[in-house]
Design a protein around this motif. Structure first.
Motif, PDB file in Angstrom:
ATOM      1  N   LYS A   1     -31.536  34.204 -71.209  1.00 22.56           N
ATOM      2  CA  LYS A   1     -30.563  33.781 -70.126  1.00 22.56           C
ATOM      3  C   LYS A   1     -31.359  34.216 -68.705  1.00 22.56           C
ATOM      4  N   ASN A   2     -30.827  33.308 -67.687  1.00 20.69           N
ATOM      5  CA  ASN A   2     -30.992  33.820 -66.289  1.00 20.69           C
ATOM      6  C   ASN A   2     -29.632  34.648 -65.919  1.00 20.69           C
ATOM      7  N   VAL A   3     -29.768  35.844 -65.399  1.00 17.32           N
ATOM      8  CA  VAL A   3     -28.783  36.615 -65.151  1.00 17.32           C
ATOM      9  C   VAL A   3     -28.951  37.340 -63.810  1.00 17.32           C
ATOM     10  N   HIS A   4     -27.585  37.742 -63.171  1.00 20.24           N
ATOM     11  CA  HIS A   4     -27.701  38.627 -61.994  1.00 20.24           C
ATOM     12  C   HIS A   4     -27.680  40.193 -62.628  1.00 20.24           C
ATOM     13  N   ILE A   5     -28.202  40.932 -62.236  1.00 19.56           N
ATOM     14  CA  ILE A   5     -28.018  42.410 -62.502  1.00 19.56           C
ATOM     15  C   ILE A   5     -27.077  43.085 -61.663  1.00 19.56           C
ATOM     16  N   SER A   6     -25.893  43.596 -62.146  1.00 17.62           N
ATOM     17  CA  SER A   6     -24.718  44.172 -61.379  1.00 17.62           C
ATOM     18  C   SER A   6     -24.917  45.319 -60.899  1.00 17.62           C
TER      19      SER A   6
ATOM     20  N   TYR B   1     -41.835  42.153 -63.143  1.00 18.61           N
ATOM     21  CA  TYR B   1     -40.972  42.106 -64.251  1.00 18.61           C
ATOM     22  C   TYR B   1     -40.693  43.643 -64.614  1.00 18.61           C
ATOM     23  N   TYR B   2     -39.801  43.938 -65.533  1.00 25.00           N
ATOM     24  CA  TYR B   2     -39.676  45.137 -66.386  1.00 25.00           C
ATOM     25  C   TYR B   2     -39.592  44.847 -67.656  1.00 25.00           C
ATOM     26  N   LEU B   3     -40.194  45.790 -68.551  1.00 27.27           N
ATOM     27  CA  LEU B   3     -40.102  45.758 -70.134  1.00 27.27           C
ATOM     28  C   LEU B   3     -39.605  47.049 -70.741  1.00 27.27           C
ATOM     29  N   ILE B   4     -38.827  46.860 -71.633  1.00 23.61           N
ATOM     30  CA  ILE B   4     -38.040  48.024 -72.419  1.00 23.61           C
ATOM     31  C   ILE B   4     -38.520  47.778 -73.635  1.00 23.61           C
ATOM     32  N   GLU B   5     -39.459  48.468 -74.541  1.00 20.22           N
ATOM     33  CA  GLU B   5     -39.355  48.401 -75.992  1.00 20.22           C
ATOM     34  C   GLU B   5     -39.007  49.700 -76.677  1.00 20.22           C
ATOM     35  N   LYS B   6     -38.091  49.783 -77.445  1.00 18.82           N
ATOM     36  CA  LYS B   6     -37.599  50.979 -78.272  1.00 18.82           C
ATOM     37  C   LYS B   6     -37.759  50.536 -79.786  1.00 18.82           C
TER      38      LYS B   6
ATOM     39  N   PRO C   1     -31.998  39.532 -56.832  1.00 12.42           N
ATOM     40  CA  PRO C   1     -32.760  38.688 -57.317  1.00 12.42           C
ATOM     41  C   PRO C   1     -32.237  37.920 -58.822  1.00 12.42           C
ATOM     42  N   ASP C   2     -32.495  36.870 -59.089  1.00 15.42           N
ATOM     43  CA  ASP C   2     -32.287  36.350 -60.364  1.00 15.42           C
ATOM     44  C   ASP C   2     -33.251  36.864 -61.229  1.00 15.42           C
ATOM     45  N   VAL C   3     -32.780  37.121 -62.576  1.00 14.32           N
ATOM     46  CA  VAL C   3     -33.958  37.666 -63.434  1.00 14.32           C
ATOM     47  C   VAL C   3     -33.725  36.664 -64.646  1.00 14.32           C
ATOM     48  N   ASN C   4     -34.843  36.184 -65.170  1.00 17.47           N
ATOM     49  CA  ASN C   4     -34.848  35.828 -66.563  1.00 17.47           C
ATOM     50  C   ASN C   4     -34.926  37.093 -67.809  1.00 17.47           C
TER      51      ASN C   4
ATOM     52  N   ILE D   1     -36.848  44.297 -74.592  1.00 17.35           N
ATOM     53  CA  ILE D   1     -35.962  43.503 -73.456  1.00 17.35           C
ATOM     54  C   ILE D   1     -37.134  43.278 -72.173  1.00 17.35           C
ATOM     55  N   LYS D   2     -37.123  42.103 -71.904  1.00 13.83           N
ATOM     56  CA  LYS D   2     -37.912  41.853 -70.793  1.00 13.83           C
ATOM     57  C   LYS D   2     -37.170  41.045 -69.582  1.00 13.83           C
TER      58      LYS D   2
END
Length: 186
Positions: free
Chosen positions: A74-79, A161-166, A59-62, A180-181
């Protein structure tokens, strides 16, 4: 010392075999390999399946990253979904030594795991379900020592979605905050 050369050759082979054998013997078997039943929700297995699924779907990810107030989106592809979701995988609490280390509270739509002891990094895991399917996983991790304090808040909602707050506080260097979202586009 012509007689030593054949022994030198065999000594090298024996040394290599000894190193390989000792490395293999030191590996701890996974819980699944020992046949033991998992005590808690299988985060490692769940995110392994998500890795496979997301790799297939591609999937495309914003993706929005905020570091100490500076934001980029930005819109990205996760490798590598395994790398992207690694903090979730590392929060797995199904280690044999932690068998009785978490309180479990369940109801119809959620299960909450809370750490009983302050030295455990993963403090809380909340698994929300609807009609037997996981709708959200929320995790709180904390690490405290003399040099630094780190708190992580992780949220994963499949297909959403996924969310990472550190939040990290290092005594000499100060504070670092990451947010990071990743929102799934398709």
């Amino acid at each position: 010392m012509y007689w030593f050369k054949p022994f030198q050759k065999y000594t090298i082979y024996a040394g290599v075999l000894l190193l390989l054998g000792s490395g293999y013997a030191c590996n701890k078997p996974e819980i699944k390999e020992t046949g033991a039943e998992l005590q808690y929700f299988d985060l490692k297995g769940y995110f392994g399946k998500q890795d496979t699924l997301l790799t297939q779907q591609n999937p495309d990810v914003n993706k929005t990253v905020n570091h100490n107030g500076a934001t980029e989106s930005k819109n990205v592809h996760i490798s590598s979904w395994k790398k992207e979701l690694n903090l979730f995988i590392e929060s797995d609490i199904n280690k044999p030594a932690w068998k009785q280390s978490y309180d479990v509270q369940s109801n119809n739509d959620s299960t909450v795991y809370k750490a009983k002891f302050p030295e455990l990094k993963t403090r809380e895991i909340v698994i929300r379900k609807k009609a037997g399917q996981v709708t959200q996983i929320a995790i709180v991790n904390r690490t405290h020592n003399i040099l630094y304090n780190t708190t992580e808040r992780l949220i994963y909602a499949p297909k959403a979605y996924y969310l990472i707050e550190k939040m990290q506080r290092v005594k000499i260097m100060g504070a670092n905050n990451y947010h990071i979202k990743g929102s799934f586009i398709n």
